[in-house]
Write a protein that holds these residues in place. Structure first.
Motif, PDB file in Angstrom:
ATOM      1  N   SER A   4      40.200  -6.290   7.888  1.00  0.00           N
ATOM      2  CA  SER A   4      40.203  -7.721   6.915  1.00  0.00           C
ATOM      3  C   SER A   4      39.338  -8.419   7.690  1.00  0.00           C
ATOM      4  O   SER A   4      39.601  -8.658   8.895  1.00  0.00           O
ATOM      5  CB  SER A   4      41.648  -8.019   6.693  1.00  0.00           C
ATOM      6  N   GLN A   6      39.198 -12.344   9.235  1.00  0.00           N
ATOM      7  CA  GLN A   6      40.140 -13.366   9.439  1.00  0.00           C
ATOM      8  C   GLN A   6      39.595 -14.513  10.314  1.00  0.00           C
ATOM      9  O   GLN A   6      38.364 -14.131  11.175  1.00  0.00           O
ATOM     10  CB  GLN A   6      41.472 -12.720  10.028  1.00  0.00           C
ATOM     11  N   GLY A  63      42.903 -15.701   6.198  1.00  0.00           N
ATOM     12  CA  GLY A  63      41.878 -14.437   5.405  1.00  0.00           C
ATOM     13  C   GLY A  63      40.642 -15.220   4.755  1.00  0.00           C
ATOM     14  O   GLY A  63      40.551 -16.553   4.882  1.00  0.00           O
ATOM     15  N   GLY A  95      41.496 -13.648   1.041  1.00  0.00           N
ATOM     16  CA  GLY A  95      41.841 -12.437   1.278  1.00  0.00           C
ATOM     17  C   GLY A  95      41.039 -11.260   0.845  1.00  0.00           C
ATOM     18  O   GLY A  95      41.392  -9.959   0.975  1.00  0.00           O
ATOM     19  N   ALA A  98      38.543  -7.477   2.655  1.00  0.00           N
ATOM     20  CA  ALA A  98      39.145  -6.561   3.280  1.00  0.00           C
ATOM     21  C   ALA A  98      39.189  -5.170   2.747  1.00  0.00           C
ATOM     22  O   ALA A  98      38.915  -5.122   1.385  1.00  0.00           O
ATOM     23  CB  ALA A  98      40.736  -7.276   3.377  1.00  0.00           C
ATOM     24  N   VAL A 101      43.583  -5.272  -0.877  1.00  0.00           N
ATOM     25  CA  VAL A 101      44.056  -6.554  -0.979  1.00  0.00           C
ATOM     26  C   VAL A 101      45.098  -6.438  -1.821  1.00  0.00           C
ATOM     27  O   VAL A 101      45.182  -5.498  -2.882  1.00  0.00           O
ATOM     28  CB  VAL A 101      42.701  -7.494  -1.744  1.00  0.00           C
TER      29      VAL A 101
END
Length: 335
Positions: A4, A6, A63, A95, A98, A101
């Motif tokens: 993911s 970040q 995220g 988010g 990624a 999710v």
């Protein structure tokens, strides 16, 4: 191995990291989506850079990303109407960028079969923002609407929605976007010095409605639980009633490069991250410049080519995905 995107401090694209993740377990009323494509939006850069920390403070590690499209991998308790392997698109808060999710089941809709993954995965924020802007402008027959940044992800949808309501639409853009705007029925006008004079020549009777600042912090005005607009726009795009230009496609690991291009401010259309990218004619993929503008510039001697959206068949990923069965399956991928 799954990842993911970040960031653990405010800053430019250099603060974005690819962090390892396992397949999440959905809670009650939730679904887990294996992401195939995730779009970029200017508001995400504003959040990451800390420009809107009073309204949308980040909780580190944070995220990144809002729009996504993919396949349902897991289904939480109480969820009905979905099964693993269903193709969907939707929206989340910080988010989407990624491999997986987790979202409430009501935050996704079925992806129309004819809708390309790249467009499906970058649609929600632009579609919802454009829809809200056009509703407020109340376009109709006999009205002239001015759309600023008409070549951008939000502006190009807003211009076409206003056209569908019967308005005459004028769009500000750079010269190399003029031909594309003409193809979708928008009258182009160059911004910059002399803009007001050029606008008066095009619309001597004035402007009835003006859609401005369509790209500024749009995430703060989008309701992530409202999928009605998303269904309408997705259907129009799938039926080729609205065209969505894709400026560039980046493989997932090149997320920093994707945001650098977005923040340069010259992209003519959406920029998209793809987890299983495919090379297309007239597209910029993996940083190789075969971009759509080469196919749509004013060039009388250039042979005609299909519009960009027609050159994007929905072939990213597999037609059917195998459901993620268990954490053991996750470990096998990582080994």
């Amino acid at each position: 191995m799954w990842h993911s995107v970040q960031f653990s401090r405010y800053g430019g694209p250099e603060v974005l990291d690819m962090v390892e993740m396992t397949t999440p377990v959905p809670g009650s009323g939730e679904v887990v989506v294996e992401v195939m494509a995730a779009g970029l939006n200017p508001g995400e850069s504003s959040i990451r850079e800390g420009h809107v920390d009073k309204e949308w403070p980040a909780r580190f590690p944070a995220g990144q990303g809002s729009d996504f499209a993919g396949f349902i991998a897991r289904i939480g308790a109480g969820v009905t109407g979905w099964k693993t392997g269903d193709a969907v698109l939707g929206h989340t808060v910080r988010g989407a960028q990624a491999n997986f999710v987790t979202v409430p089941a009501g935050n996704v809709i079925a992806k129309p079969e004819r809708l390309a993954w790249e467009i499906a995965g970058s649609l929600y924020v632009a579609a919802a923002t454009a829809w809200q802007a056009v509703q407020g402008a109340n376009p109709g027959p006999g009205r002239t609407v001015l759309v600023h940044a008409a070549h951008g992800g939000v502006g190009v949808i807003a211009g076409q929605l206003a056209k569908r309501r019967g308005s005459r639409v004028i769009g500000t853009a750079s010269l190399d976007s003029f031909d594309y705007l003409r193809q979708i029925g928008v009258i182009p006008v160059e911004y910059g010095p002399g803009f007001e004079e050029r606008l008066r020549r095009i619309a001597p009777e004035g402007i009835d409605a003006e859609l401005n600042r369509l790209g500024d912090n749009v995430l703060m005005n989008v309701d992530s639980t409202d999928t009605t607009v998303l269904q309408k726009i997705a259907g129009l795009v799938a039926d080729r009633q609205i065209a969505i230009p894709v400026a560039a496609i980046y493989e997932f690991a090149r997320v920093r490069d994707a945001y650098r291009e977005l923040e340069a401010g010259h992209a003519h259309g959406k920029i998209v991250l793809c987890m299983m990218p495919v090379r297309y004619a007239h597209q910029k993929v993996h940083g190789i410049d075969l971009r759509a503008s080469e196919a749509t510039k004013d060039a009388p001697n250039r042979p005609p080519v299909p519009p960009n959206h027609e050159a994007l068949p929905p072939v990213i990923g597999h037609r059917h995905r195998h459901p993620v069965a268990s954490p053991a399956a996750d470990r096998s991928h990582a080994e």
